[in-house]
Scaffold this motif. Structure first.
Motif, PDB file in Angstrom:
ATOM      1  N   ALA A 177      38.188  38.742  27.359  1.00  0.00           N
ATOM      2  CA  ALA A 177      37.164  38.753  28.414  1.00  0.00           C
ATOM      3  C   ALA A 177      36.599  40.161  28.617  1.00  0.00           C
ATOM      4  CB  ALA A 177      37.749  38.218  29.721  1.00  0.00           C
ATOM      5  N   SER A 178      36.643  40.965  27.564  1.00  0.00           N
ATOM      6  CA  SER A 178      36.168  42.352  27.657  1.00  0.00           C
ATOM      7  C   SER A 178      34.749  42.436  28.204  1.00  0.00           C
ATOM      8  CB  SER A 178      36.220  43.020  26.277  1.00  0.00           C
ATOM      9  OG  SER A 178      37.532  43.078  25.791  1.00  0.00           O
ATOM     10  N   GLN A 179      33.864  41.531  27.753  1.00  0.00           N
ATOM     11  CA  GLN A 179      32.479  41.585  28.192  1.00  0.00           C
ATOM     12  C   GLN A 179      32.230  40.861  29.512  1.00  0.00           C
ATOM     13  OE1 GLN A 179      30.044  43.336  27.254  1.00  0.00           O
ATOM     14  NE2 GLN A 179      30.575  44.037  25.198  1.00  0.00           N
ATOM     15  N   SER A 180      33.155  40.005  29.909  1.00  0.00           N
ATOM     16  CA  SER A 180      32.919  39.146  31.075  1.00  0.00           C
ATOM     17  C   SER A 180      33.385  39.744  32.384  1.00  0.00           C
ATOM     18  CB  SER A 180      33.633  37.803  30.874  1.00  0.00           C
ATOM     19  OG  SER A 180      33.277  37.221  29.654  1.00  0.00           O
ATOM     20  N   VAL A 181      34.563  40.387  32.347  1.00  0.00           N
ATOM     21  CA  VAL A 181      35.147  40.902  33.585  1.00  0.00           C
ATOM     22  C   VAL A 181      34.219  41.944  34.203  1.00  0.00           C
ATOM     23  CG1 VAL A 181      37.075  42.193  34.573  1.00  0.00           C
ATOM     24  CG2 VAL A 181      37.509  40.436  32.855  1.00  0.00           C
ATOM     25  N   GLY A 182      33.866  41.731  35.457  1.00  0.00           N
ATOM     26  CA  GLY A 182      32.950  42.629  36.138  1.00  0.00           C
ATOM     27  C   GLY A 182      31.509  42.163  36.105  1.00  0.00           C
ATOM     28  N   LYS A 183      31.218  41.156  35.257  1.00  0.00           N
ATOM     29  CA  LYS A 183      29.848  40.629  35.176  1.00  0.00           C
ATOM     30  C   LYS A 183      29.744  39.230  35.774  1.00  0.00           C
ATOM     31  CE  LYS A 183      28.548  43.161  30.961  1.00  0.00           C
ATOM     32  NZ  LYS A 183      29.665  43.420  30.062  1.00  0.00           N
ATOM     33  N   VAL A 184      30.786  38.434  35.543  1.00  0.00           N
ATOM     34  CA  VAL A 184      30.837  37.073  36.101  1.00  0.00           C
ATOM     35  C   VAL A 184      32.213  36.875  36.745  1.00  0.00           C
ATOM     36  CG1 VAL A 184      29.193  36.066  34.474  1.00  0.00           C
ATOM     37  CG2 VAL A 184      31.627  36.139  33.886  1.00  0.00           C
ATOM     38  N   PRO A 185      32.345  35.930  37.675  1.00  0.00           N
ATOM     39  CA  PRO A 185      33.659  35.684  38.278  1.00  0.00           C
ATOM     40  C   PRO A 185      34.669  35.253  37.213  1.00  0.00           C
ATOM     41  CG  PRO A 185      31.919  34.643  39.573  1.00  0.00           C
ATOM     42  CD  PRO A 185      31.283  35.108  38.303  1.00  0.00           C
ATOM     43  N   VAL A 186      35.842  35.874  37.239  1.00  0.00           N
ATOM     44  CA  VAL A 186      36.911  35.546  36.291  1.00  0.00           C
ATOM     45  C   VAL A 186      38.197  35.375  37.082  1.00  0.00           C
ATOM     46  CG1 VAL A 186      38.304  36.375  34.357  1.00  0.00           C
ATOM     47  CG2 VAL A 186      35.835  36.795  34.369  1.00  0.00           C
ATOM     48  N   ASN A 187      38.737  34.159  37.048  1.00  0.00           N
ATOM     49  CA  ASN A 187      40.009  33.875  37.706  1.00  0.00           C
ATOM     50  C   ASN A 187      40.918  33.190  36.699  1.00  0.00           C
ATOM     51  OD1 ASN A 187      41.950  31.949  39.204  1.00  0.00           O
ATOM     52  ND2 ASN A 187      41.270  33.327  40.834  1.00  0.00           N
ATOM     53  N   VAL A 188      42.048  33.805  36.410  1.00  0.00           N
ATOM     54  CA  VAL A 188      42.904  33.324  35.325  1.00  0.00           C
ATOM     55  C   VAL A 188      43.459  31.924  35.596  1.00  0.00           C
ATOM     56  CG1 VAL A 188      43.514  35.620  34.508  1.00  0.00           C
ATOM     57  CG2 VAL A 188      44.910  34.539  36.293  1.00  0.00           C
ATOM     58  N   ASN A 189      43.667  31.580  36.853  1.00  0.00           N
ATOM     59  CA  ASN A 189      44.199  30.257  37.175  1.00  0.00           C
ATOM     60  C   ASN A 189      43.129  29.183  37.065  1.00  0.00           C
ATOM     61  OD1 ASN A 189      46.942  31.048  37.775  1.00  0.00           O
ATOM     62  ND2 ASN A 189      46.110  32.031  39.597  1.00  0.00           N
ATOM     63  N   GLU A 190      41.920  29.506  37.495  1.00  0.00           N
ATOM     64  CA  GLU A 190      40.815  28.554  37.356  1.00  0.00           C
ATOM     65  C   GLU A 190      40.472  28.339  35.880  1.00  0.00           C
ATOM     66  OE1 GLU A 190      37.535  29.874  39.709  1.00  0.00           O
ATOM     67  OE2 GLU A 190      38.632  29.715  41.611  1.00  0.00           O
ATOM     68  N   LEU A 191      40.541  29.412  35.089  1.00  0.00           N
ATOM     69  CA  LEU A 191      40.224  29.305  33.664  1.00  0.00           C
ATOM     70  C   LEU A 191      41.375  28.742  32.847  1.00  0.00           C
ATOM     71  CD1 LEU A 191      38.342  32.689  33.066  1.00  0.00           C
ATOM     72  CD2 LEU A 191      37.346  30.421  33.366  1.00  0.00           C
ATOM     73  N   LYS A 192      42.568  28.698  33.458  1.00  0.00           N
ATOM     74  CA  LYS A 192      43.768  28.158  32.793  1.00  0.00           C
ATOM     75  C   LYS A 192      44.101  28.926  31.508  1.00  0.00           C
ATOM     76  CE  LYS A 192      43.471  23.521  34.760  1.00  0.00           C
ATOM     77  NZ  LYS A 192      44.676  23.698  35.586  1.00  0.00           N
ATOM     78  N   VAL A 193      44.044  30.259  31.600  1.00  0.00           N
ATOM     79  CA  VAL A 193      44.413  31.087  30.453  1.00  0.00           C
ATOM     80  C   VAL A 193      45.806  31.675  30.668  1.00  0.00           C
ATOM     81  CG1 VAL A 193      42.034  31.661  29.846  1.00  0.00           C
ATOM     82  CG2 VAL A 193      43.259  33.131  31.443  1.00  0.00           C
ATOM     83  N   ASP A 194      46.486  31.955  29.566  1.00  0.00           N
ATOM     84  CA  ASP A 194      47.822  32.535  29.618  1.00  0.00           C
ATOM     85  C   ASP A 194      47.810  34.038  29.372  1.00  0.00           C
ATOM     86  OD1 ASP A 194      49.377  29.977  29.877  1.00  0.00           O
ATOM     87  OD2 ASP A 194      48.347  29.574  27.995  1.00  0.00           O
TER      88      ASP A 194
END
Length: 371
Positions: A177-194
């Motif tokens: 998520a190098s390009q995404s964090v800080g540009k769009v909302p990123v929540n690890v639980n909502e995205l279900k990533v490990d």
């Protein structure tokens, strides 16, 4: 025309707030954060605060954040560290053909030592198909790694749906998520990533600092061995100066991800280009499901680098490389099936926090003068 910077996906300038947060560490707070005496304790507190700021931005526990030297190291730790620790469960990894080299090259390395890697195709917009992922799953599959957003086109992948798929089939999921964090909302639980990769210099923090989110319970073998820093996952005395910078950048990013002004400015830019050039300009990537700051366009029949050479005050990136008179498309555009006559004219404009409407108007005017 003054210098105009539209290459924020390559790197961002330091935010003023980040500079201010780092200043005290240039003169004081020189102790080792692992030390138990008066010089170490305040440094450890600063490091912990930075960890909390990063964790707060993506919705995880501070103990799930590991500081690294950047996105590349975080990706290498996620892929190699996971494979080395979990290969007894299986040796199959799934990824896509449009990943950043910091994913592709570790995967190729792992293939040389026994891993089996499936590289998935993408559609014309640069999106991966959930059906293709399902078809590629085997009893040996232990990990899937798919970028949150593409660094060239800005196209967003269906990360939540992929996470649900991984959960359903019992393997783990990493996203860059190098390009995404800080540009769009990123929540690890909502995205279900490990696991999730963060790169500091993509969100107004310094270069040379990044982080890897590792969900509690995920086991990784360190790729840098030494003392037990970073919960035993990443050896080496922590770079508190840069970690503080990343923490502050994450803190202020919370206020920007909900702001639509950058998306509005990017859409304005695209509309101005369409008005000026009509069918001569084509959008590469998804019209809606993309980063709010990224505009990858092709000037049909032109060479992107030639256009940029004609505007030396403009900093932007091309989607092709010129070699001895021939043009080679970037792997991303090639995998999207972009024709050469279109892709050779590709330019990635990536806007940022300090981009203005006047700058966009100047760039459109300069492009009119050339095209």
């Amino acid at each position: 025309m003054d210098k105009i910077y539209l290459d924020y996906n390559a790197s961002t300038p330091l935010a003023p707030e980040v500079i201010e947060a780092m200043k005290p560490l240039l003169e004081d707070f020189y102790g080792n954060p692992s030390a138990l005496h008066w010089a170490g304790k305040p440094v450890k507190e600063l490091l912990q605060k930075a960890r909390e700021q990063v964790a707060d931005l993506i919705g995880c526990s501070p103990r799930e954040i590991i500081f690294t030297s950047g996105g590349s190291e975080a990706n290498n730790l996620a892929l190699k560290g996971f494979y080395f620790k979990n290969q007894h469960k299986g040796k199959h990894i799934i990824t896509t053909k449009i990943e950043h080299p910091a994913i592709m090259n570790p995967c190729k390395f792992l293939e040389r030592i026994g891993a089996k890697v499936t590289y998935l195709d993408v559609d014309q917009y640069g999106k991966v198909s959930l059906e293709e992922i399902k078809k590629s799953i085997t009893t040996e599959t232990i990990l899937i790694s798919i970028m949150h957003s593409n660094n060239e086109t800005g196209t967003l992948q269906p990360i939540k749906e992929i996470g649900e798929l991984a959960e359903e089939h019992g393997f783990d999921f990493h996203t860059d998520a190098s390009q995404s964090v800080g540009k769009v909302p990123v929540n690890v639980n909502e995205l279900k990533v490990d696991m999730l990769t963060i790169a500091g210099h993509k969100l107004y923090a310094p270069k040379g600092i990044g982080a890897l989110y590792i969900r509690e319970g995920i086991q990784l073998e360190p790729i840098i061995h030494g003392a037990g820093h970073e919960f035993g996952v990443r050896a080496g005395t922590e770079n508190t100066l840069l970690a503080v910078g990343l923490g502050k950048a994450c803190e202020i990013a919370k206020h920007f991800v909900a702001d639509h002004s950058l998306k509005d400015l990017t859409n304005y830019f695209w509309n101005q280009l369409k008005e000026a050039f009509g069918d001569q300009v084509v959008l590469n990537g998804h019209l809606e499901d993309r980063l709010p700051n990224t505009l990858n366009v092709s000037f049909v029949g032109r060479v992107g680098q030639d256009l940029l050479d004609g505007i030396p005050q403009l900093a932007a990136s091309t989607g092709s490389a010129c070699h001895a008179g021939s043009v080679e498309l970037s792997p991303v555009l090639k995998e999207m099936g972009v024709p050469v006559e279109v892709g050779m004219g590709a330019i990635r404009f990536s806007l940022g926090r300090f981009t203005t409407k006047d700058e966009i108007d100047e760039v459109v005017g300069a492009l009119k003068g050339i095209v």
